[in-house]
Design an enzyme around this catalytic site. Structure first.
Site, PDB file in Angstrom:
ATOM      1  N   GLY A  72       0.805  -1.215   0.000  1.00 55.41           N
ATOM      2  CA  GLY A  72       0.000   0.000   0.000  1.00 55.41           C
ATOM      3  C   GLY A  72       0.841   1.270   0.000  1.00 55.41           C
ATOM      4  N   VAL A  74       0.592   5.617   1.392  1.00 57.49           N
ATOM      5  CA  VAL A  74       0.715   6.319   2.662  1.00 57.49           C
ATOM      6  C   VAL A  74      -0.624   6.369   3.388  1.00 57.49           C
ATOM      7  CG1 VAL A  74       0.279   8.608   1.643  1.00 57.49           C
ATOM      8  CG2 VAL A  74       1.613   8.423   3.771  1.00 57.49           C
ATOM      9  N   THR A  75      -0.566   6.259   4.723  1.00 57.65           N
ATOM     10  CA  THR A  75      -1.751   6.457   5.545  1.00 57.65           C
ATOM     11  C   THR A  75      -1.336   7.156   6.834  1.00 57.65           C
ATOM     12  OG1 THR A  75      -3.793   5.450   6.362  1.00 57.65           O
ATOM     13  CG2 THR A  75      -1.726   4.270   6.842  1.00 57.65           C
ATOM     14  N   HIS A  77      -1.851   7.329  11.135  1.00 60.29           N
ATOM     15  CA  HIS A  77      -2.306   6.722  12.377  1.00 60.29           C
ATOM     16  C   HIS A  77      -2.253   7.777  13.478  1.00 60.29           C
ATOM     17  CE1 HIS A  77      -2.104   2.833  10.493  1.00 60.29           C
ATOM     18  NE2 HIS A  77      -0.799   2.872  10.361  1.00 60.29           N
ATOM     19  N   SER A 137      -8.583   1.355   6.650  1.00 65.87           N
ATOM     20  CA  SER A 137      -7.547   0.998   5.678  1.00 65.87           C
ATOM     21  C   SER A 137      -6.894  -0.321   6.053  1.00 65.87           C
ATOM     22  CB  SER A 137      -6.446   2.039   5.615  1.00 65.87           C
ATOM     23  OG  SER A 137      -6.608   3.085   6.292  1.00 65.87           O
ATOM     24  N   LEU A 138      -6.363  -0.995   5.038  1.00 61.48           N
ATOM     25  CA  LEU A 138      -5.708  -2.283   5.216  1.00 61.48           C
ATOM     26  C   LEU A 138      -4.321  -2.252   4.598  1.00 61.48           C
ATOM     27  CD1 LEU A 138      -8.790  -3.083   5.511  1.00 61.48           C
ATOM     28  CD2 LEU A 138      -8.169  -5.264   4.521  1.00 61.48           C
ATOM     29  N   GLY A 139      -3.396  -2.917   5.246  1.00 59.28           N
ATOM     30  CA  GLY A 139      -2.058  -3.087   4.686  1.00 59.28           C
ATOM     31  C   GLY A 139      -1.406  -4.279   5.347  1.00 59.28           C
ATOM     32  N   GLY A 150      -1.834  -4.982   9.362  1.00 51.74           N
ATOM     33  CA  GLY A 150      -3.244  -5.303   9.527  1.00 51.74           C
ATOM     34  C   GLY A 150      -4.170  -4.206   9.064  1.00 51.74           C
ATOM     35  N   CYS A 168      -3.850   6.511   1.038  1.00 49.17           N
ATOM     36  CA  CYS A 168      -3.693   5.240   0.305  1.00 49.17           C
ATOM     37  C   CYS A 168      -3.380   5.462  -1.177  1.00 49.17           C
ATOM     38  CB  CYS A 168      -4.930   4.364   0.477  1.00 49.17           C
ATOM     39  SG  CYS A 168      -5.337   4.050   2.212  1.00 49.17           S
TER      40      CYS A 168
END
Length: 218
Positions: A72, A74-75, A77, A137-139, A150, A168
Site C-alpha cells: 500500500g 501512505v496512511t 495513524h 484501511s488495510l495493509g 493489519g 492510500c
C-alpha cells in the site's frame, strides 16, 4: 493443534518500536507459535508502504513519516483510531492473502452493520467505505507464510492529518470516522465487538487475552 489465538490490548503506543516488535515476532516464530492479534492506538505518524510514492505525501508538517514494509501507499495513524495487527500463520490456516483481506474487510462491514451503518469493500481499492468515504484501511506483509501489519479503523480521531496526504495513494479521497455516523462511540465496546467478529471469521476456537507484550522481546 487447536486453533488458538492470543489477543493483546496494548493501549496507546509509539509506532516504530511496535513495528519492530512485529518484525521480530514474525522472524522468530516457529511452526508451532500461537497466532496473535494486537489491538492498539498509535501516537501521530504517517506510514509509507514499501512501494509508496513520495508525491502522495503532500505536507506532512510536524508529523513524522516512517517508511515501512507493508503493502500500500501512505496512511495516517493517530489517537482515536483502532489499529489491529494480525500476526497469523496463514499457511497453517490455509488462507491466501486475498482470503485474509476479504475476511478482514467482512469483519469491519459486519461490525458497522451492528451500528446500523451500511459499509462495503471495493475490489480495486482495499479497505472499507461508507458513502464513498474510507473508514478503514488495510495493509499487510506476509513473510514465510505468516502475516503482520493489519487494519486501521477510524473511531473518533482527528481527521485533519489526512488532508496532508493522498490517503492510500488516492488524491482527494474522502475519509470518515465512526463518530460521524453514530451518536455514541464507546471505544471499549467497539474493540470487544470487533475482536469477537474477527476471531470468529478467522476461525479460532480458543482465545487468550493479554494487556502487554510480556514474553515478547520488544
Amino acid at each position: 493443534m487447536s486453533e488458538q489465538i492470543v489477543v493483546r490490548d496494548l493501549g496507546l503506543v509509539e509506532y516504530l518500536p511496535t513495528w519492530q516488535s512485529m518484525q521480530r515476532f514474525t522472524a522468530e516464530r516457529t511452526p508451532d507459535t500461537v497466532d496473535e492479534i494486537w489491538l492498539l492506538e498509535h501516537q501521530p505518524v504517517f506510514t509509507q508502504g514499501h512501494a509508496g510514492k513520495t508525491e502522495h505525501l503532500l505536507n506532512p508538517g510536524d508529523i513524522p513519516v516512517v517508511q515501512v514494509d507493508r503493502g500500500g501507499q501512505v496512511t495516517y495513524h493517530g489517537p482515536g483510531q483502532l489499529v489491529v495487527y494480525l500476526l497469523l500463520n496463514i499457511r497453517r490456516k490455509k488462507f491466501g492473502v486475498k482470503e485474509l483481506v476479504a475476511r478482514m474487510e467482512a469483519s469491519i462491514v459486519e461490525l458497522l452493520q451492528g451500528y446500523g451503518v451500511a459499509a462495503y469493500a471495493k475490489a480495486d481499492a482495499p479497505g472499507v467505505y461508507v458513502d464513498e468515504a474510507k473508514i478503514c484501511s488495510l495493509g499487510l506483509r506476509v513473510r514465510k507464510g505468516c502475516s503482520f501489519h493489519g487494519l486501521a479503523f477510524n473511531l473518533d480521531m482527528d481527521l485533519e492529518p489526512f488532508n496532508r496526504i493522498n490517503p492510500c495513494g488516492y488524491a482527494g479521497m474522502a475519509v470518515t470516522r465512526l463518530i460521524n455516523l453514530v451518536d455514541n462511540v464507546d471505544r471499549e465496546s467497539v474493540k470487544d465487538s470487533l475482536i469477537e467478529i474477527l476471531v470468529t471469521r478467522l476461525e479460532y476456537n480458543e482465545r487468550t487475552n493479554a494487556n502487554s507484550l510480556e514474553g515478547i522481546d520488544v
